[in-house]
Design a protein around this motif. Structure first.
Motif, PDB file in Angstrom:
ATOM      1  N   LYS A   8       0.935  -1.257  -0.046  1.00  0.00           N
ATOM      2  CA  LYS A   8       0.005   0.020  -0.077  1.00  0.00           C
ATOM      3  C   LYS A   8       0.962   1.279   0.099  1.00  0.00           C
ATOM      4  CE  LYS A   8      -3.756   0.334   2.388  1.00  0.00           C
ATOM      5  NZ  LYS A   8      -4.838   0.337   3.471  1.00  0.00           N
ATOM      6  N   ALA A  48       2.100   1.630  -3.345  1.00  0.00           N
ATOM      7  CA  ALA A  48       0.858   1.830  -4.147  1.00  0.00           C
ATOM      8  C   ALA A  48       0.725   3.445  -4.276  1.00  0.00           C
ATOM      9  CB  ALA A  48      -0.227   1.076  -3.978  1.00  0.00           C
ATOM     10  N   LYS A  51      -3.367  -3.488  -7.143  1.00  0.00           N
ATOM     11  CA  LYS A  51      -4.586  -3.912  -6.580  1.00  0.00           C
ATOM     12  C   LYS A  51      -5.097  -3.012  -5.438  1.00  0.00           C
ATOM     13  CE  LYS A  51      -3.320  -7.390  -3.285  1.00  0.00           C
ATOM     14  NZ  LYS A  51      -3.335  -8.753  -2.944  1.00  0.00           N
ATOM     15  N   HIS A  52      -4.207  -1.974  -5.015  1.00  0.00           N
ATOM     16  CA  HIS A  52      -4.383  -1.185  -4.096  1.00  0.00           C
ATOM     17  C   HIS A  52      -4.947   0.338  -4.681  1.00  0.00           C
ATOM     18  CE1 HIS A  52      -3.363  -3.678  -0.936  1.00  0.00           C
ATOM     19  NE2 HIS A  52      -2.425  -3.950  -1.663  1.00  0.00           N
ATOM     20  N   GLU A  98      -8.462   2.057  -3.847  1.00  0.00           N
ATOM     21  CA  GLU A  98      -8.740   2.817  -2.393  1.00  0.00           C
ATOM     22  C   GLU A  98      -7.698   3.744  -2.207  1.00  0.00           C
ATOM     23  OE1 GLU A  98      -6.754  -0.114   0.728  1.00  0.00           O
ATOM     24  OE2 GLU A  98      -6.359  -1.343  -0.970  1.00  0.00           O
TER      25      GLU A  98
END
Length: 365
Positions: free
Chosen positions: A65, A68, A252-253, A256
């Motif tokens: 994260k 990201a 994939k983060h 969000e």
């Protein structure tokens, strides 16, 4: 070339498999320090231990994260300053996975389909001008954004600025020489995701996290005047390749974190660009050079990414760390232990760590 899907990146590199042999680390170090250019040789690829690979996977999960968000901030800065008609030119090879992530973010969040190429730049020789010409021909009117993983003391930043200035003067073009990176502990670029010297997991490994592509090569007997710079494609490492795992895990983060990235980008753009670039990292390295009486500043490699490179493919003399319990340095300490390299703690270090290459002929320093 490379193990990434062609939709992620196109390598503007000449495959030189079978044309060049890797050089033993000690021999290569001696050649570099006695005047041979590093881009005319390839180091033997480090084969990670099981413990080291496990550390990579652990680091990837815990930092995904954080990486990201840094990618998202940089991507937002690129879109805000360059617009929609932009081409990403990542600097092989550390910049390649970062360029892929930026491309994926812009596609996922902004629905922009941005061309992405990976090209070579070499300290002491400059950028691959044939690659620049190719991109300009394929994408007339587009703005090119150069991308790398991180900054150390800013050597590549300076090489890029000099190379683009020369290219523009020769051809009457107007390319921007600005570099976008995830981490800028050297304080030498204005587009960055963070200034923190943290571990980007892709720095842990060599080709197996960079599309199975070697570092780039430029030797006159291999690279003709109209060729791209060269590289090897390590197909034999395919079973150990984690290149796509790395980018998939980070990407994939994006959704969000997009709102946070947009907010931080807006705050960033309010600042005067000149306030961001202080080259403070370079000054710190000059101090280390004086303290350790090192004649060649190129033997000092600051930051987590550069220190990792020293341990993977150079002959280290010692490693400096800001503190032994720094969570970003587990792989550094593991590599240093495996290679028998002493580690010194320096609380005044502005970087997390710094690798010092052993000066040739000075074994008793």
């Amino acid at each position: 070339m490379g193990s990434y899907p062609p939709g992620d990146v196109i390598f503007l590199l000449k495959e030189i498999n079978g044309l060049i042999r890797e050089t033993e680390t000690e021999d290569r170090e001696e050649l570099i320090q006695t005047g041979h250019h590093y881009s005319e040789m390839l180091p033997i690829e480090y084969r990670p231990t099981k413990e080291y690979i496990e550390l990579f996977h652990q680091t990837l999960q815990t930092s995904a994260k954080k990486v990201a968000l840094a990618v998202a901030i940089v991507a937002e800065l690129i879109q805000a300053t360059k617009g929609n008609n932009v081409v990403i030119a990542s600097l092989a090879r550390a910049g390649t996975p970062i360029g892929i992530l930026i491309k994926r973010y812009l596609e996922s969040i902004h629905r922009l389909h941005i061309p992405h190429y990976s090209i070579s730049i070499i300290r002491g020789k400059g950028i691959d001008e044939n690659a620049l010409l190719y991109m300009l021909d394929k994408h007339p009117g587009a703005k090119i954004q150069f991308v790398d993983g991180w900054t150390g003391k800013g050597a590549i930043t300076r090489v890029l600025q000099k190379a683009i200035k020369s290219f523009n003067e020769k051809l009457g073009t107007h390319l921007d020489d600005d570099l976008a990176v995830l981490a800028d502990p050297g304080h030498c670029v204005s587009k960055f995701g963070t200034r923190e010297d943290f571990l980007i997991p892709s720095a842990c490994l060599n080709s197996t996290v960079s599309g199975l592509v070697s570092r780039t090569v430029h030797r006159q007997d291999l690279i003709g005047p109209t060729d791209f710079h060269g590289a090897k494609y390590y197909r034999e490492w395919l079973s150990e390749d984690v290149s796509n795992l790395f980018v998939d895990t980070i990407a994939k983060h994006f959704h969000e974190l997009a709102d946070t990235a947009k907010q931080q980008c807006s705050m960033h753009l309010i600042q005067d660009e000149e306030q961001w670039i202080t080259w403070s990292g370079e000054r710190d390295i000059q101090r280390i050079q004086q303290d350790y009486k090192i004649n060649d500043i190129n033997l000092i490699k600051p930051g987590v990414g550069e220190t990792t490179r020293v341990l993977l493919r150079r002959v280290p003399w010692k490693i400096l760390v800001n503190r032994m319990d720094n969570p970003y340095l587990a792989h550094i300490l593991l590599l240093a232990h495996d290679r028998g390299v002493p580690v010194e703690e320096r609380s005044d270090l502005s970087y997390s760590c710094c690798g010092i290459i052993r000066p040739q002929g000075e074994d008793n320093r």
